[in-house]
Structure formats: structure tokens, C-alpha cells
Design an enzyme around this catalytic site. Structure first.
Site, PDB file in Angstrom:
ATOM      1  N   ARG A 133      13.707  37.079  58.943  1.00 15.57           N
ATOM      2  CA  ARG A 133      14.635  38.188  59.209  1.00 15.57           C
ATOM      3  C   ARG A 133      14.120  39.371  58.403  1.00 15.57           C
ATOM      4  O   ARG A 133      14.473  39.543  57.251  1.00 15.57           O
ATOM      5  CB  ARG A 133      16.063  37.804  58.803  1.00 15.57           C
ATOM      6  N   PRO A 134      13.309  40.199  59.033  1.00 15.70           N
ATOM      7  CA  PRO A 134      12.643  41.274  58.300  1.00 15.70           C
ATOM      8  C   PRO A 134      13.616  42.358  57.827  1.00 15.70           C
ATOM      9  O   PRO A 134      14.756  42.433  58.295  1.00 15.70           O
ATOM     10  CB  PRO A 134      11.676  41.853  59.328  1.00 15.70           C
ATOM     11  N   VAL A 135      13.127  43.197  56.884  1.00 20.83           N
ATOM     12  CA  VAL A 135      13.925  44.344  56.426  1.00 20.83           C
ATOM     13  C   VAL A 135      13.133  45.647  56.614  1.00 20.83           C
ATOM     14  O   VAL A 135      13.378  46.631  55.943  1.00 20.83           O
ATOM     15  CB  VAL A 135      14.380  44.193  54.950  1.00 20.83           C
ATOM     16  N   ASP A 136      12.186  45.602  57.566  1.00 20.94           N
ATOM     17  CA  ASP A 136      11.338  46.778  57.790  1.00 20.94           C
ATOM     18  C   ASP A 136      12.141  48.018  58.184  1.00 20.94           C
ATOM     19  O   ASP A 136      11.814  49.142  57.785  1.00 20.94           O
ATOM     20  CB  ASP A 136      10.276  46.463  58.864  1.00 20.94           C
ATOM     21  N   ASP A 195      27.039  35.492  65.811  1.00 20.58           N
ATOM     22  CA  ASP A 195      27.770  34.696  64.821  1.00 20.58           C
ATOM     23  C   ASP A 195      28.813  33.764  65.454  1.00 20.58           C
ATOM     24  O   ASP A 195      29.449  32.984  64.744  1.00 20.58           O
ATOM     25  CB  ASP A 195      28.458  35.615  63.800  1.00 20.58           C
ATOM     26  N   ARG A 215      30.619  30.061  52.144  1.00 28.08           N
ATOM     27  CA  ARG A 215      30.102  31.437  52.083  1.00 28.08           C
ATOM     28  C   ARG A 215      30.972  32.374  52.905  1.00 28.08           C
ATOM     29  O   ARG A 215      31.092  33.550  52.562  1.00 28.08           O
ATOM     30  CB  ARG A 215      28.679  31.494  52.658  1.00 28.08           C
ATOM     31  N   ARG A 250      21.311  37.540  51.904  1.00 31.21           N
ATOM     32  CA  ARG A 250      20.533  38.682  52.398  1.00 31.21           C
ATOM     33  C   ARG A 250      21.240  40.013  52.217  1.00 31.21           C
ATOM     34  O   ARG A 250      20.604  41.042  52.000  1.00 31.21           O
ATOM     35  CB  ARG A 250      20.343  38.466  53.896  1.00 31.21           C
ATOM     36  N   CYS A 252      15.136  32.859  56.319  1.00 24.45           N
ATOM     37  CA  CYS A 252      16.438  32.207  56.205  1.00 24.45           C
ATOM     38  C   CYS A 252      16.425  31.010  57.121  1.00 24.45           C
ATOM     39  O   CYS A 252      15.421  30.735  57.763  1.00 24.45           O
ATOM     40  CB  CYS A 252      17.560  33.172  56.529  1.00 24.45           C
ATOM     41  N   LYS A 305      34.210  38.975  56.017  1.00 27.45           N
ATOM     42  CA  LYS A 305      33.095  38.828  55.075  1.00 27.45           C
ATOM     43  C   LYS A 305      32.089  39.965  55.237  1.00 27.45           C
ATOM     44  O   LYS A 305      31.704  40.612  54.257  1.00 27.45           O
ATOM     45  CB  LYS A 305      32.389  37.482  55.314  1.00 27.45           C
ATOM     46  N   ASN A 306      31.641  40.197  56.462  1.00 31.98           N
ATOM     47  CA  ASN A 306      30.555  41.163  56.655  1.00 31.98           C
ATOM     48  C   ASN A 306      30.982  42.602  56.382  1.00 31.98           C
ATOM     49  O   ASN A 306      30.139  43.452  56.114  1.00 31.98           O
ATOM     50  CB  ASN A 306      29.968  41.044  58.066  1.00 31.98           C
TER      51      ASN A 306
HETATM   52  C1  UD1 Z   1      24.349  41.100  60.164  1.00 34.11           C
HETATM   53  C2  UD1 Z   1      25.413  40.098  59.770  1.00 34.11           C
HETATM   54  C3  UD1 Z   1      25.109  38.728  60.379  1.00 34.11           C
HETATM   55  C4  UD1 Z   1      24.896  38.849  61.886  1.00 34.11           C
HETATM   56  C5  UD1 Z   1      23.888  39.934  62.235  1.00 34.11           C
HETATM   57  C6  UD1 Z   1      23.790  40.209  63.717  1.00 34.11           C
HETATM   58  C7  UD1 Z   1      26.114  40.933  57.618  1.00 34.11           C
HETATM   59  C8  UD1 Z   1      26.153  40.717  56.143  1.00 34.11           C
HETATM   60  N1  UD1 Z   1      25.466  40.002  58.339  1.00 34.11           N
HETATM   61  O1  UD1 Z   1      23.123  40.639  59.616  1.00 34.11           O
HETATM   62  O2  UD1 Z   1      26.220  37.877  60.109  1.00 34.11           O
HETATM   63  O3  UD1 Z   1      24.443  37.612  62.399  1.00 34.11           O
HETATM   64  O4  UD1 Z   1      24.276  41.181  61.589  1.00 34.11           O
HETATM   65  O5  UD1 Z   1      25.014  40.594  64.216  1.00 34.11           O
HETATM   66  O6  UD1 Z   1      26.679  41.868  58.126  1.00 34.11           O
HETATM   67  N2  UD1 Z   1      15.848  43.319  62.259  1.00 34.11           N
HETATM   68  C9  UD1 Z   1      14.537  43.749  62.134  1.00 34.11           C
HETATM   69  N3  UD1 Z   1      14.217  44.511  61.037  1.00 34.11           N
HETATM   70  C10 UD1 Z   1      15.132  44.870  60.102  1.00 34.11           C
HETATM   71  C11 UD1 Z   1      16.467  44.431  60.251  1.00 34.11           C
HETATM   72  C12 UD1 Z   1      16.793  43.654  61.354  1.00 34.11           C
HETATM   73  O7  UD1 Z   1      13.690  43.454  62.950  1.00 34.11           O
HETATM   74  O8  UD1 Z   1      14.775  45.574  59.147  1.00 34.11           O
HETATM   75  C13 UD1 Z   1      16.229  42.486  63.428  1.00 34.11           C
HETATM   76  C14 UD1 Z   1      16.695  41.094  63.045  1.00 34.11           C
HETATM   77  O9  UD1 Z   1      15.632  40.201  62.863  1.00 34.11           O
HETATM   78  C15 UD1 Z   1      17.575  40.750  64.237  1.00 34.11           C
HETATM   79  C16 UD1 Z   1      18.193  42.095  64.625  1.00 34.11           C
HETATM   80  O10 UD1 Z   1      17.359  43.085  64.028  1.00 34.11           O
HETATM   81  O11 UD1 Z   1      16.813  40.268  65.306  1.00 34.11           O
HETATM   82  C17 UD1 Z   1      19.600  42.299  64.170  1.00 34.11           C
HETATM   83  O12 UD1 Z   1      19.716  41.990  62.792  1.00 34.11           O
HETATM   84  P1  UD1 Z   1      20.725  42.770  61.850  1.00 34.11           P
HETATM   85  O13 UD1 Z   1      21.788  43.418  62.677  1.00 34.11           O
HETATM   86  O14 UD1 Z   1      19.955  43.633  60.916  1.00 34.11           O
HETATM   87  O15 UD1 Z   1      21.355  41.588  61.009  1.00 34.11           O
HETATM   88  P2  UD1 Z   1      21.881  41.632  59.525  1.00 34.11           P
HETATM   89  O16 UD1 Z   1      22.378  42.999  59.196  1.00 34.11           O
HETATM   90  O17 UD1 Z   1      20.907  40.980  58.635  1.00 34.11           O
END
Ligand code: UD1
Length: 420
Positions: free
Chosen positions: A121-124, A304, A396, A92, A116, A22-23
Site C-alpha cells: 500500500r504505497p504512500v507515493d 472495508d 483495532r 498506516r 500490510c 475509526k477512520n
Molecule cells: C483508507 C482507510 C481504509 C480503507 C481505504 C479505502 C483510513 C485510516 N483507512 O485507507 O480503511 O480501506 O481508505 O477506502 O482511513 N494508493 C496509492 N498511493 C498512495 C496512496 C494510495 O497508490 O500514496 C492506492 C492504494 O494502494 C489503494 C488506493 O490508492 O489502491 C486507495 O487507497 P487509500 O484511499 O489511500 O487508502 P488509505 O487512505 O490507506
């Protein structure tokens, strides 16, 4: 909303084939925005998240045709550059369109994903990365408005390893002018799958499979056909099902080194595994030994798989601790698993699990994707009948899980339609 009715206590035996990841698919699909034309994405799983991503890309003008496990994608007519809230709130990973749209079309409007089931879960990191590549970004009424004439290569050192930010910025940097260097980049196999696709499309990327990626931007890319890697999380989930339920099952179409952190811990728990290059046979032990795990970025134990590991530990002979360092609040499954008779105490971001002799069936509610998988595992082991409500979460990310488990001898039935 569908539910599953599981009659526990059945031994599992037989062979099951693992679907595409999936990912990985959720990154490969938006990557097709980077060059106009036709693509074939092999081994694409049929999942709700894949449908959501297809619908989102369709709103931009992308068309799809499925032929068995191959998803044919056509990006000739892309003419909209917006990811609306209706799609992003469901998934997301919709944010993955930001990088490709910005790089190829110079503009993108993408809804912020919001929270979520397991906290903020920020996107900064995505936004800061795009800014470093020269994009102008404004946040307007819950939307990221991004613009750039042509992105410019930059050095980006992530303070946190992020799968999504690495993938997104990678997709932007491949068309930027000059060199981009990503440090502390995620090296999850799904990112490597994306890098392979981008290279096949003509991108210049060094450092594949490591935490430092160097990207030399090119003027344009071309379509490519690519194979989605097997889903290591589905594989790990099936191995735990085998370990918990007795019998011997063989999982096929896997790349064992992608989840060696899980198989190593299973062996520590006394589970017998026999490996080939693309399959693993799991034989359930008489009893499960308690094994602590702490989640970490790849190649560490995946967050996961945390919920499923808790299910396994509920029937271990002794006490174990499961700590999540990636998502500290990702424990909504704990009170639900406890409803089946498990003994679990929470301490900050750790679950302390005291193994019990038996689990007993009752009604439980899925709260998110991997939580649902954990509940199914516990239900397969529990005495009597368990109803697992709200399995749309499971749909999903697990392709026809009830069919796969039934083929191994489990008693699991989907009850469709009513409001559960
Ligand atoms: C992806 C996976 C999800 C998995 C996660 C961690 C996909 C579609 N989803 O999610 O299944 O659980 O990796 O392996 O591939 N963070 C920030 N700022 C950001 C982005 C992330 O602080 O802008 C933090 C998150 O809160 C978290 C950490 O970074 O603590 C890792 O998250 P991230 O690897 O980004 O997860 P996703 O890509 O959302």
C-alpha cells in the site's frame, strides 16, 4: 492474544448503538497538531487504533484525557516531529502526522509504513503532493524526511482517489501560502468530517463533500471542538449480522446516507430495512438472494465491507461475485471462511461464492481487521462452536463488539491472554 468463542445459530434481536468512526477519528486526532491549544473530540471510539494514534501523538508532546466518549486533546507542548517505525508499522494512518507537522512546524520525519496484510500500500501520492506544495523530501533508511519553510499552494490532480493522501495534503494545504486545488480528491464521509473540523479551526475550504477541494491557505488556525461521525462500516457489519442471523435488530446513531451503497445491495438481497433519520431496523429474510458487488470509491460499495459481504453471500441461494477494485489482494479471509464450509473460488481480484445450506463451526484465524469481522459474522451463523483466533485485529476497529453482539442475543465470549 485473545480469541472469541462463538456458539452459532442464535437469533439476534434488540437495539445496538453504533460508535464513532475509526477512520474519521484517525484523521481528526492529528489535525489537532495544526494549532496549539485544547480540543474536545466528541464521540471518539475506544479502539486500539485510537490508542496507537494517542501514543504516537504523545511522543510529540500532545496530551489526552478521556471523559466518556469525549477525547480532550492538548497540543500546547508539541516539541518533537517524528513518527517512529514502532508506531507506523502498527497502523498506516500514522502517516497522517506528515501534513500537519510539515505545515505547522516546517519539518517531519515519518517512517514509511511498509506492506500490510493485503499487499503493498504505497504512500507515493502523499509524498508527491507534499513536494508539489514545495516540501523538500528525502527518503533515508525507511524514513520520509520532509522540510519546508512555508508550504505554497498548488494544483494537485490525483491519478487515484486516495482517502489518506487527500486528508494528509488537505492538512498541509490549510496553512500553505496561497490557493491549493485538489482534483479527484476522496469524498468519503470521513474526509468531509475532517474538512468540517478544519473549517471550524479557521481554514478556508470550498467544495466540501465533492471531488474538487479549493483551499485558501491561512496564516494560522485555532483549536475547535468537533463531533466524530458514526462508523458506517460498523453499521454495515451489524446490518449483515442482522440479515444473516434471523430476528430483527435496530442500529442507532447512524447516518444512513453514508452507507446507502450497502443498504441498497442488502435490499437487493431481499433483506427488509426500515429507515429513520438516525437509525435502521433490519429484519432477516427467509433466504438471502445472491447479489454481486464491486468495490469502488465513495459513494460506491466500500472495500472495508467486502469481506463481510462475502460472509453474507456464503449462505445465499445461488452464486454471486465479489470484486475488489481498490485492493486486489484483499482476500486473506477467503480460505478462513471456507474452513467454516463456504464454497468460494478466487479468480484474480474476484471471489465467486456458491451459496451453501449451512456453515459449521471450527477454528479460524483473523488476518486483518475486516477479515475478522467477516469471520465473526460467519461464526454467528455457523452450526456449533467456532473459535476466532487473533481478534486483536478486530479490537483495532470495533468497539466492544462482543458486548454489543451479546446484548442482541449472540453467544460470543472473549478468552483472554494465552498464545492462540
Ligand atoms: C483508507 C482507510 C481504509 C480503507 C481505504 C479505502 C483510513 C485510516 N483507512 O485507507 O480503511 O480501506 O481508505 O477506502 O482511513 N494508493 C496509492 N498511493 C498512495 C496512496 C494510495 O497508490 O500514496 C492506492 C492504494 O494502494 C489503494 C488506493 O490508492 O489502491 C486507495 O487507497 P487509500 O484511499 O489511500 O487508502 P488509505 O487512505 O490507506
Amino acid at each position: 492474544m485473545d480469541k472469541f468463542v462463538v456458539k452459532g445459530g442464535k437469533k439476534l434481536n434488540g437495539t445496538v448503538s453504533i460508535s464513532g468512526a475509526k477512520n474519521a477519528t484517525l484523521a481528526l486526532m492529528p489535525a489537532t497538531l495544526l494549532a496549539s491549544g485544547k480540543y474536545e473530540l466528541y464521540n471518539t471510539p475506544e479502539l486500539r487504533d485510537v490508542v496507537t494514534m494517542s501514543k504516537l501523538l504523545q511522543t510529540m508532546g500532545v496530551t489526552f484525557e478521556r471523559k466518556g466518549k469525549t477525547l480532550e486533546v492538548n497540543t500546547f507542548r508539541v516539541n518533537k516531529f517524528e513518527a517512529p517505525y514502532e508506531h507506523v508499522k502498527k497502523m498506516r494512518a500514522s502517516i497522517y502526522v506528515l501534513g500537519p507537522l510539515l505545515a505547522r512546524y516546517g519539518q517531519a520525519k515519518v517512517s514509511l509504513p511498509g506492506g500490510c496484510a493485503w499487499g503493498p500500500r504505497p504512500v507515493d501520492l502523499h509524498i508527491e503532493g507534499m513536494k508539489k506544495l514545495g516540501a523538500k523530501i528525502e527518503l533515508v533508511r525507511g524514513y520520509i524526511h520532509a522540510k519546508a519553510k512555508r508550504l505554497k499552494g498548488a494544483r494537485i490532480a490525483f491519478n487515484i482517489s486516495s482517502v489518506g493522501a487527500t486528508g494528509n495534503i488537505l492538512m498541509a494545504a490549510v496553512l500553505a501560502k496561497g490557493m491549493t486545488r485538489l482534483e479527484n480528491a476522496a469524498m468519503e464521509p470521513e474526509i468531509t468530517n475532517l474538512v468540517e473540523m478544519l473549517i471550524a479551526m479557521g481554514a478556508k475550504i470550498e467544495g466540501i463533500g465533492t471531488t474538487t477541494l479549493e483551499i485558501e491557505g491561512v496564516e494560522e488556525l485555532h483549536p475547535a471542538n468537533v463531533e466524530t461521525i458514526p462508523d458506517r462500516i460498523e453499521a454495515g457489519t451489524m446490518l449483515i449480522a442482522g440479515a444473516m442471523c434471523g430476528g430483527t435488530i435496530r442500529i442507532e446513531n447512524v447516518i444512513p446516507e453514508h452507507f446507502s451503497s450497502v443498504t441498497a445491495r442488502l435490499e437487493d438481497a431481499g433483506v427488509k430495512l426500515a429507515f429513520s433519520k438516525t437509525s435502521i431496523e433490519v429484519t432477516a429474510p427467509k433466504s438471502i438472494k445472491p447479489v454481486d458487488i464491486t468495490t469502488a470509491v465513495y459513494p460506491g460499495f466500500p472495500t472495508d465491507m467486502q469481506a463481510q459481504w462475502i460472509s453474507l453471500m456464503t449462505i445465499a441461494k445461488g452464486t454471486s461475485t465479489v470484486t475488489d477494485t481498490i485492493y486486489h489482494d484483499r482476500f486473506a479471509h477467503v480460505p478462513e471462511i471456507a474452513r467454516l464450509g463456504a464454497n468460494i473460488e478466487m479468480k484474480d481480484n474476484a471471489a465467486i461464492i456458491r451459496g451453501v445450506k449451512k456453515l459449521s463451526g471450527t477454528k479460524v484465524m483473523s488476518t486483518d481487521l475486516r477479515a475478522s469481522a467477516a469471520l465473526i459474522l460467519a461464526a454467528l451463523k455457523a452450526e456449533g462452536e467456532t473459535e476466532v483466533l487473533r481478534v486483536y485485529h478486530l479490537d483495532r476497529g470495533y468497539e466492544t463488539i462482543e458486548k454489543k453482539l451479546s446484548s442482541l442475543g449472540a453467544s460470543i465470549t472473549r478468552v483472554a491472554g494465552e498464545e492462540f
